[in-house]
Design a protein around this motif. Structure first.
Motif, PDB file in Angstrom:
ATOM      1  N   ILE A 163       0.839  -1.204   0.000  1.00 33.72           N
ATOM      2  CA  ILE A 163       0.000   0.000   0.000  1.00 33.72           C
ATOM      3  C   ILE A 163       0.871   1.250   0.000  1.00 33.72           C
ATOM      4  O   ILE A 163       0.620   2.199  -0.753  1.00 33.72           O
ATOM      5  N   ARG A 164       1.889   1.270   0.835  1.00 31.05           N
ATOM      6  CA  ARG A 164       2.797   2.420   0.908  1.00 31.05           C
ATOM      7  C   ARG A 164       3.427   2.694  -0.454  1.00 31.05           C
ATOM      8  O   ARG A 164       3.432   3.841  -0.925  1.00 31.05           O
ATOM      9  N   ASN A 165       3.927   1.676  -1.112  1.00 32.25           N
ATOM     10  CA  ASN A 165       4.563   1.848  -2.423  1.00 32.25           C
ATOM     11  C   ASN A 165       3.556   2.241  -3.495  1.00 32.25           C
ATOM     12  O   ASN A 165       3.852   3.072  -4.352  1.00 32.25           O
ATOM     13  N   TYR A 166       2.374   1.650  -3.459  1.00 36.21           N
ATOM     14  CA  TYR A 166       1.348   1.950  -4.451  1.00 36.21           C
ATOM     15  C   TYR A 166       0.932   3.421  -4.363  1.00 36.21           C
ATOM     16  O   TYR A 166       0.864   4.126  -5.366  1.00 36.21           O
ATOM     17  N   VAL A 167       0.658   3.886  -3.148  1.00 34.09           N
ATOM     18  CA  VAL A 167       0.232   5.274  -2.954  1.00 34.09           C
ATOM     19  C   VAL A 167       1.351   6.234  -3.348  1.00 34.09           C
ATOM     20  O   VAL A 167       1.101   7.283  -3.941  1.00 34.09           O
ATOM     21  N   PRO A 207      -0.006   9.605  -9.197  1.00 37.71           N
ATOM     22  CA  PRO A 207       0.242  10.985  -9.608  1.00 37.71           C
ATOM     23  C   PRO A 207      -0.200  11.962  -8.504  1.00 37.71           C
ATOM     24  O   PRO A 207      -1.073  11.641  -7.706  1.00 37.71           O
ATOM     25  N   SER A 208       0.398  13.131  -8.506  1.00 37.85           N
ATOM     26  CA  SER A 208       0.132  14.090  -7.431  1.00 37.85           C
ATOM     27  C   SER A 208      -1.251  14.709  -7.509  1.00 37.85           C
ATOM     28  O   SER A 208      -1.741  15.262  -6.538  1.00 37.85           O
ATOM     29  N   LYS A 209      -1.893  14.644  -8.676  1.00 39.43           N
ATOM     30  CA  LYS A 209      -3.250  15.186  -8.727  1.00 39.43           C
ATOM     31  C   LYS A 209      -4.241  14.032  -8.756  1.00 39.43           C
ATOM     32  O   LYS A 209      -3.948  12.943  -9.219  1.00 39.43           O
ATOM     33  N   GLY A 210      -5.423  14.314  -8.262  1.00 41.79           N
ATOM     34  CA  GLY A 210      -6.447  13.274  -8.180  1.00 41.79           C
ATOM     35  C   GLY A 210      -6.809  13.035  -6.724  1.00 41.79           C
ATOM     36  O   GLY A 210      -6.067  13.381  -5.812  1.00 41.79           O
ATOM     37  N   LYS A 211      -7.970  12.448  -6.518  1.00 41.69           N
ATOM     38  CA  LYS A 211      -8.472  12.248  -5.168  1.00 41.69           C
ATOM     39  C   LYS A 211      -8.778  10.792  -4.863  1.00 41.69           C
ATOM     40  O   LYS A 211      -9.026  10.448  -3.716  1.00 41.69           O
ATOM     41  N   THR A 212      -8.766   9.931  -5.863  1.00 42.05           N
ATOM     42  CA  THR A 212      -9.160   8.538  -5.672  1.00 42.05           C
ATOM     43  C   THR A 212      -7.958   7.618  -5.850  1.00 42.05           C
ATOM     44  O   THR A 212      -7.204   7.743  -6.807  1.00 42.05           O
ATOM     45  N   ILE A 213      -7.805   6.701  -4.909  1.00 45.78           N
ATOM     46  CA  ILE A 213      -6.781   5.663  -5.038  1.00 45.78           C
ATOM     47  C   ILE A 213      -7.428   4.484  -5.712  1.00 45.78           C
ATOM     48  O   ILE A 213      -8.342   3.875  -5.163  1.00 45.78           O
ATOM     49  N   ASN A 214      -6.998   4.178  -6.918  1.00 49.01           N
ATOM     50  CA  ASN A 214      -7.573   3.053  -7.682  1.00 49.01           C
ATOM     51  C   ASN A 214      -6.563   1.946  -7.783  1.00 49.01           C
ATOM     52  O   ASN A 214      -5.463   2.087  -8.024  1.00 49.01           O
TER      53      ASN A 214
END
Length: 64
Positions: free
Chosen positions: A49-53, A57-64
């Motif tokens: 999770i740490r690596n994925y996040v 990209p720095s813009k956007g609000k949803t973690i997909n």
């Protein structure tokens, strides 16, 4: 960050059941799951999770 370290992300019951189900295909019958296995599963998931996040990209609000 220290609060995130203490959070448990996985259910021991479900991890144990999944691990024992996966072990059914082996010649040797496994009946128990050790505590170190749970700790390693938890650590691997947190690292993923740490690596994925971090790669998002720095813009956007949803973690997909």
């Amino acid at each position: 960050m220290s609060a995130a370290i203490k959070v448990k992300l996985v259910s021991k019951k479900h991890v144990k059941q999944f691990a024992l189900d996966m072990a059914k295909t082996r010649a040797h019958k496994f009946t128990r799951v050790g505590g170190q296995f749970f700790l390693q599963c938890e650590a691997n998931l947190k690292d993923y999770i740490r690596n994925y996040v971090h790669r998002l990209p720095s813009k956007g609000k949803t973690i997909n």
